[in-house]
Design a protein around this motif. Structure first.
Motif, short mmCIF file in Angstrom:
data_model
loop_
_atom_site.label_atom_id
_atom_site.label_comp_id
_atom_site.label_asym_id
_atom_site.label_seq_id
_atom_site.Cartn_x
_atom_site.Cartn_y
_atom_site.Cartn_z
N TYR A 131 2.37 1.38 -3.55
CA TYR A 131 0.89 2.42 -4.69
C TYR A 131 1.27 4.20 -4.10
O TYR A 131 1.23 5.04 -5.56
N LEU A 151 -6.15 4.66 -10.10
CA LEU A 151 -7.31 4.08 -9.59
C LEU A 151 -7.53 2.81 -8.85
O LEU A 151 -8.38 2.94 -7.91
N VAL A 152 -6.07 2.36 -8.36
CA VAL A 152 -6.71 1.99 -6.81
C VAL A 152 -6.90 2.59 -5.72
O VAL A 152 -7.81 2.69 -4.47
N GLN A 182 -3.77 1.06 -13.26
CA GLN A 182 -4.13 0.53 -12.38
C GLN A 182 -3.60 1.26 -10.66
O GLN A 182 -4.52 1.55 -10.20
N ARG A 196 0.65 -1.21 0.31
CA ARG A 196 -0.01 0.10 -0.16
C ARG A 196 0.86 1.12 -0.13
O ARG A 196 0.51 2.02 -0.41
N LEU A 229 -9.11 5.14 -5.18
CA LEU A 229 -10.16 5.34 -5.71
C LEU A 229 -11.39 4.43 -4.61
O LEU A 229 -12.52 4.65 -4.53
N LEU A 230 -10.43 3.08 -3.98
CA LEU A 230 -10.75 2.52 -3.69
C LEU A 230 -11.43 2.28 -2.72
O LEU A 230 -9.88 2.58 -1.75
N PRO A 231 -12.88 2.75 -1.14
CA PRO A 231 -12.13 2.63 -0.31
C PRO A 231 -11.84 2.01 0.63
O PRO A 231 -11.19 2.17 2.02
N SER A 232 -11.65 0.51 0.26
CA SER A 232 -11.37 -0.64 1.05
C SER A 232 -9.69 -0.38 1.08
O SER A 232 -8.65 -0.58 2.30
N PHE A 233 -8.90 0.21 0.00
CA PHE A 233 -7.53 0.86 0.17
C PHE A 233 -7.13 1.81 1.03
O PHE A 233 -6.07 2.04 1.91
N TRP A 234 -7.96 2.44 1.56
CA TRP A 234 -7.82 3.59 2.57
C TRP A 234 -8.01 2.60 4.31
O TRP A 234 -8.05 3.26 5.61
N ARG A 235 -9.08 1.51 4.50
CA ARG A 235 -9.59 0.79 5.47
C ARG A 235 -8.11 0.60 6.14
O ARG A 235 -7.16 -0.25 5.07
#
Length: 485
Positions: free
Chosen positions: A72, A475-476, A472, A69, A478-484
């Motif tokens: 990215y 754009l990853v 990718q 993470r 934009l995923l809420p799960s990326f920040w959790r």
């Protein structure tokens, strides 16, 4: 909690490296007794100071290894930071550019797109021309390679960053990432030197040869003249040198290392995506040569030379132009538009769709039609003796979907800024594919991006970085799960 200190530490080091590279055009301007050496010196001091301060502020929070993470975020922050810092010399220079224009030119250089807002290149300060070429040369091999060479010494891993920044998923050349990076940079540098010596031997000045060798291998396309490669229109050998080395930049650099290690070109000649690359280039060049013979009186050799050079320039996403190919008729324009999306091989400096994905798509279509004919058949496709798995098909399908959606959204955003349909769609295509020249009188091979609205330039900045990082990686976010957690 997501720790950003290691990310900013590495970004700080990259900014310091960029600041050190700024000293090269400063020395060039000093050698030619041009006052812009002061501008580059100030920009270099600013970059080194900013990067150094960032490193010192974050040095106490380094972990044992950077996470995926964080990787990215580091990739995205690196490009943002380099684009901002790299724009300082252009912004501070005697050109009196706005910050928007300076950032656009820098992003276009780093992503090896080659779109430009500058004119009067023939009389421009030598340091600025060298700086533009350096931006493309560094961006061509990937600024992340520089970071990877340093990351092992800083107790942080970096292989995942190379995979995020490049589409190459080939076998490692050596067990250590630093050794792999050294091999790639060495090969890249040697090819650049060879290209420069050949340019000089066949008529270019040393200054032109140095600049064009960097932008040729980087498949970037920045030139030292407003005429681009048409400045050397009378020299067919220079066109063929450019064609050969644009192709060299569009091939996977891992293939060169394999040739050096095994001392044989046979494994490379059997590489499927390399074979497909030369087949596509050959077909497009033949079609364009036939078109030129129909519509112009160039003769066979000149027609084939111009067709090969310009079509290779577009397919490899270099962006050189030896003439306004929009004057070659609608058939030629259609060929160039399709060629915009193709790109070089995976693991090369070229952008675009990439031959690896094109081969996978062809293999998938073949399997699909075979199953239509024989529903119970068991068929397994391979590329270079490796099975094309469902994961690979899925990754390529996702890329195609993201490319199509991004093209529609970027074209729509550009149209909202007031651009006409041809300009909006071709500018979106050339930015996402990192090609450079588009179609139409504004962004075509004889045009310039200077007259575009500032809003359109910022949209294109984002599109160029999206295309360079292959969607990718950004754009990853934009995923809420990326920040959790």
């Amino acid at each position: 909690m997501l720790k950003l200190q290691p990310v900013f530490f590495v970004v700080g080091i990259i900014i310091v490296v960029i600041g050190c590279i700024m000293l090269i055009p400063a020395l060039v301007d000093l050698y030619f007794d041009h006052s812009d050496w002061v501008i580059f010196s100030r920009a270099a001091v600013t970059a080194i100071g900013l990067g150094g301060a960032t490193c010192l502020a974050c040095r106490g929070e380094l972990g044992s290894r950077i996470t995926a993470r964080q990787g990215y975020i580091l990739t995205a922050f690196s490009w943002i930071a380099i684009s901002g810092v790299g724009a300082l010399p252009l912004w501070f220079s005697s050109l009196e550019l706005s910050f928007t224009d300076a950032v656009f030119e820098t992003v276009s250089g780093l992503t090896t797109t080659g779109s430009t807002i500058l004119s009067g290149l023939d009389n421009m300060a030598p340091g600025l021309l060298i700086w533009r070429s350096l931006l493309q040369w560094v961006g061509g091999i990937g600024i992340i390679v520089t970071a990877l060479a340093l990351l092992p010494m800083m107790r942080v891993g970096g292989m995942q960053l190379f995979q995020m920044e490049s589409s190459d998923r080939s076998e490692k050349l050596s067990p250590r990432v630093r050794d792999m990076c050294f091999q790639i940079v060495l090969i890249y540098s040697l090819l650049t030197l060879l290209c420069g010596f050949l340019y000089r031997a066949f008529g270019m000045s040393w200054f032109d040869a140095i600049n064009h060798s960097m932008t040729t291998l980087a498949t970037g396309g920045y030139s030292t003249s407003d005429l681009s490669f048409a400045k050397f229109d009378e020299s067919l050998p220079l066109h063929w040198i450019g064609t050969v080395f644009m192709c060299a930049g569009a091939l996977p650099f891992t293939a060169y290392a394999v040739v050096a290690r095994k001392r044989s070109v046979i494994p490379v000649l059997k590489n499927r995506q390399i074979q497909l690359f030369f087949i596509v280039v050959g077909v497009f060049a033949a079609l364009l040569t036939f078109r030129l013979l129909q519509t112009h009186e160039f003769g066979l050799i000149r027609s084939f030379t111009l067709a090969s050079f310009n079509i290779v320039s577009v397919i490899t996403t270099t962006g050189y132009a030896s003439g306004d190919y929009q004057l070659w008729g609608p058939g030629a324009v259609m060929l160039f538009f399709f060629a915009t999306f193709i790109g070089g091989c995976a693991g090369s400096t070229a952008g675009g769709f990439k031959m690896f994905r094109l081969y996978v798509l062809f293999a998938g279509l073949r399997e699909h039609f075979m199953r239509l004919r024989s529903p119970n058949i068991v068929s397994v496709s391979h590329i270079d003796d490796k099975e094309i798995t469902s994961d690979i098909y899925m990754a390529v399908s996702v890329y195609v979907f993201l490319l199509a959606v991004s093209f529609i959204l970027v074209s729509g955003a550009l149209a909202l800024t007031g651009l006409d349909l041809i300009t909006a769609t071709s500018a979106a295509a050339t930015a996402l594919a990192n090609v450079g020249p588009g179609l139409g009188p504004i962004v075509g091979p004889a045009g310039n991006f200077q007259t575009l609205p500032d809003a359109a330039k910022w949209v294109l900045d984002v599109a160029m970085i999206l295309g360079r990082l292959e969607f990718q990686t950004l754009l990853v976010f934009l995923l809420p799960s990326f920040w959790r957690d």
